[in-house]
Motif scaffolding. Sequence first.
Motif, short mmCIF file in Angstrom:
data_model
loop_
_atom_site.label_atom_id
_atom_site.label_comp_id
_atom_site.label_asym_id
_atom_site.label_seq_id
_atom_site.Cartn_x
_atom_site.Cartn_y
_atom_site.Cartn_z
N UNK A 21 -107.62 7.02 58.93
CA UNK A 21 -107.20 5.91 58.08
C UNK A 21 -105.79 5.47 58.45
N UNK A 22 -105.44 4.27 58.01
CA UNK A 22 -104.09 3.78 58.24
C UNK A 22 -103.11 4.43 57.26
N UNK A 23 -101.86 4.43 57.68
CA UNK A 23 -100.82 4.95 56.80
C UNK A 23 -100.73 4.05 55.58
N UNK A 24 -100.54 4.66 54.41
CA UNK A 24 -100.46 3.88 53.18
C UNK A 24 -99.24 4.28 52.36
N UNK A 25 -98.75 3.33 51.61
CA UNK A 25 -97.60 3.54 50.73
C UNK A 25 -98.01 4.42 49.56
N UNK A 26 -97.10 5.33 49.20
CA UNK A 26 -97.34 6.21 48.06
C UNK A 26 -96.33 5.94 46.94
N UNK A 27 -95.05 5.97 47.29
CA UNK A 27 -94.03 5.85 46.25
C UNK A 27 -92.69 5.46 46.87
N UNK A 28 -91.83 4.88 46.04
CA UNK A 28 -90.51 4.42 46.49
C UNK A 28 -89.50 4.66 45.39
#
Length: 121
Positions: free
Chosen positions: A43-50
């Motif tokens: 899978x592609x890299x995905x955003x989790x948290x900022x």
Amino acid sequence: QVQLVESGGGLVQAGDSLRLSCAASLRSFDAYGTGWFRQAPGKEREFVSYIGMSEGSTFYATAVKGRFTISRDNAKNTVYLQMNSLKPEDTGLYYCAAGIGAVPQRGYDYWGQGTQVTVSS
């Protein structure tokens, strides 16, 4: 040389908790927005948290909202990701990233090598 070093990953069962850490060798660390991303196999890299420079500004992906908490300790140049109620779909390589102009999903200048999180059912 700027380094971001993640730690805290591991193999856990569904429902367990983990706390990831990201130690940064950055001057003026408090000037950087910092994020966590993950990439599952195939899978592609995905955003989790900022988390922004100010701890008041935090953002979460819908999939982790209510289960994960991001925080930072600027005195230690470290960002944390507390992950509770882990699910098998949380499995992946977790990366931290930092950027002076970073907003939740873009603008990162530096990336770590990642720490593996595996959640068994």
